[in-house]
Design an enzyme around this catalytic site. Structure first.
Site, mmCIF file in Angstrom:
data_model
loop_
_atom_site.group_PDB
_atom_site.id
_atom_site.type_symbol
_atom_site.label_atom_id
_atom_site.label_comp_id
_atom_site.label_asym_id
_atom_site.label_seq_id
_atom_site.Cartn_x
_atom_site.Cartn_y
_atom_site.Cartn_z
ATOM 1 N N SER A 1 3.384 -1.601 10.431
ATOM 2 C CA SER A 1 4.833 -1.533 10.668
ATOM 3 C C SER A 1 5.555 -2.860 10.400
ATOM 4 O O SER A 1 6.509 -3.201 11.095
ATOM 5 C CB SER A 1 5.121 -1.034 12.094
ATOM 6 O OG SER A 1 4.631 0.293 12.247
ATOM 7 N N GLU B 1 -5.399 -4.700 10.766
ATOM 8 C CA GLU B 1 -4.430 -3.623 10.915
ATOM 9 C C GLU B 1 -4.735 -2.829 12.188
ATOM 10 O O GLU B 1 -5.574 -1.913 12.165
ATOM 11 C CB GLU B 1 -4.497 -2.681 9.711
ATOM 12 C CG GLU B 1 -4.143 -3.338 8.396
ATOM 13 C CD GLU B 1 -3.568 -2.336 7.403
ATOM 14 O OE1 GLU B 1 -2.470 -2.585 6.926
ATOM 15 O OE2 GLU B 1 -4.207 -1.307 7.161
ATOM 16 N N ASN C 1 0.868 -1.181 0.000
ATOM 17 C CA ASN C 1 0.000 0.000 0.000
ATOM 18 C C ASN C 1 0.900 1.225 0.000
ATOM 19 O O ASN C 1 1.448 1.589 1.038
ATOM 20 C CB ASN C 1 -0.892 -0.011 1.258
ATOM 21 C CG ASN C 1 -1.705 1.274 1.385
ATOM 22 O OD1 ASN C 1 -1.851 2.020 0.417
ATOM 23 N ND2 ASN C 1 -2.229 1.532 2.584
ATOM 24 N N GLY D 1 2.124 2.765 10.537
ATOM 25 C CA GLY D 1 3.025 3.898 10.318
ATOM 26 C C GLY D 1 3.694 4.402 11.585
ATOM 27 O O GLY D 1 4.282 5.483 11.586
ATOM 28 N N GLU E 1 -7.036 4.828 7.581
ATOM 29 C CA GLU E 1 -6.920 6.255 7.214
ATOM 30 C C GLU E 1 -8.199 6.739 6.549
ATOM 31 O O GLU E 1 -8.593 7.897 6.705
ATOM 32 C CB GLU E 1 -5.674 6.460 6.330
ATOM 33 C CG GLU E 1 -4.397 6.313 7.147
ATOM 34 C CD GLU E 1 -3.195 5.791 6.379
ATOM 35 O OE1 GLU E 1 -3.181 5.821 5.140
ATOM 36 O OE2 GLU E 1 -2.238 5.331 7.054
ATOM 37 N N LYS F 1 0.062 4.210 -0.355
ATOM 38 C CA LYS F 1 -0.639 5.409 0.149
ATOM 39 C C LYS F 1 -0.426 6.570 -0.838
ATOM 40 O O LYS F 1 -0.268 6.333 -2.029
ATOM 41 C CB LYS F 1 -0.159 5.774 1.552
ATOM 42 C CG LYS F 1 -0.099 4.577 2.492
ATOM 43 C CD LYS F 1 0.053 5.008 3.921
ATOM 44 C CE LYS F 1 0.395 3.796 4.762
ATOM 45 N NZ LYS F 1 0.022 3.964 6.136
ATOM 46 N N HIS G 1 -9.563 1.083 4.789
ATOM 47 C CA HIS G 1 -8.281 1.325 5.481
ATOM 48 C C HIS G 1 -8.532 2.301 6.625
ATOM 49 O O HIS G 1 -9.379 3.190 6.525
ATOM 50 C CB HIS G 1 -7.267 1.903 4.482
ATOM 51 C CG HIS G 1 -5.882 1.960 5.030
ATOM 52 N ND1 HIS G 1 -5.475 2.967 5.876
ATOM 53 C CD2 HIS G 1 -4.816 1.133 4.885
ATOM 54 C CE1 HIS G 1 -4.204 2.744 6.212
ATOM 55 N NE2 HIS G 1 -3.783 1.643 5.624
HETATM 56 C C1 PEP Z 1 -0.830 0.409 5.837
HETATM 57 O O1 PEP Z 1 -0.862 1.544 5.414
HETATM 58 O O2 PEP Z 1 -1.718 -0.378 5.512
HETATM 59 C C2 PEP Z 1 0.270 0.015 6.713
HETATM 60 C C3 PEP Z 1 0.234 -1.162 7.275
HETATM 61 O O3 PEP Z 1 1.293 0.926 6.908
HETATM 62 P P1 PEP Z 1 2.712 0.678 7.611
HETATM 63 O O4 PEP Z 1 3.249 -0.622 7.067
HETATM 64 O O5 PEP Z 1 3.556 1.846 7.191
HETATM 65 O O6 PEP Z 1 2.470 0.612 9.073
#
Ligand code: PEP
Length: 252
Positions: free
Chosen positions: A214, A169, A11, A175, A99, A13, A97
């Protein structure tokens, strides 16, 4: 028990320019050519989908989008339809997601409508669920995840989950550099599978449940080794070809 094909999805983003996207894709495609024990998917920003499709043609890497309109077509300025994503060769689309839920206010009901639109159009939704830190601290992780999941099951029916992927998630891990431990993640993944099994044990058994938050090359192997973790949704670390390829290799 069904053997589930591991999926590692990037992803990106809202990151990248044409100048950075091209070498990144070339690096990922070159790494994948050497053989990866997983299905790999790239979800770039909408604006780079066509370029990504062109650069990945001839590879085994799948294409995905990060969002989709709940509407089929028409007067929805600025929106992108599921049919348009199909048209460009997308196989997957990320739905719900954190976000989108937290910054753009997408409700459980809106997430369910997008999920249904994706399935109806022949796209595979990657449905994201996950609790915030305050939920976890209040002991409400399962309650939150169940609510997010049930909203989609009720609206779309359990049958439509046979053509879907779920990503757990935890919002506090996205992040932030703070990854869930393999046991914390496994516990919620098992809960999700059990929740699906209440409706259809076959769907639950076949469901690919990805972990996101992460993930890096250093922790991917431990996470992917857990019984109910079937791959990852990778944000920040998918913007570096070598790191991302190492994560994909950890699916061994
Ligand atoms: C994501 O945006 O779905 C995500 C898991 O981000 P990150 O790996 O940066 O934590």
């Amino acid at each position: 028990m069904t053997k589930r094909q591991v999926l590692v999805a990037a992803n990106w983003k809202m990151n990248g320019t044409l100048q950075t996207v091209r070498p990144l894709l070339k690096g990922i495609a070159a790494g994948c050519k050497e053989g990866i024990p997983a299905e790999v998917a790239i979800c770039p920003p909408f604006i780079y989908l066509a370029e990504t499709a062109t650069l990945l043609s001839g590879s085994d890497i799948s294409l995905g989008a990060q969002n989709v309109s709940e509407h089929a077509s028409g007067a929805h300025t600025g929106e992108i339809s599921a049919a348009m994503l199909k048209d460009l060769g997308c196989k997957y689309v990320i739905i719900g997601h954190s976000e989108r839920r937290h910054i753009y206010g997408e409700s459980d009901a809106a997430v369910a409508r997008k999920f249904m639109r994706a399935v109806q159009t022949g796209l595979i939704p990657i449905l994201c669920v996950g609790e915030e830190l305050s939920d976890r601290e209040a002991g409400q992780t399962e309650e939150v995840v169940a609510r997010q999941l049930d909203a989609v099951i009720q609206a779309a029916s359990i049958g439509s989950f046979s053509k879907a992927v779920i990503a757990y998630e935890p919002v506090w891990a996205i992040g932030t550099g703070r990854v869930a431990t393999q046991d914390q993640a496994q516990e919620v993944h098992a809960f999700i599978r059990l929740r699906l099994a209440r409706h259809d044990s076959g769907v639950a058994d076949r469901m690919r449940i990805l972990y996101g938050g992460s993930v890096k090359a250093a922790n991917a192997g431990d996470l992917f080794s857990m019984a109910d973790i079937d791959g990852g949704l990778i944000g920040g670390a998918s913007l570096q070809a070598e790191e991302f390829i190492e994560i994909c290799r950890a699916a061994e």
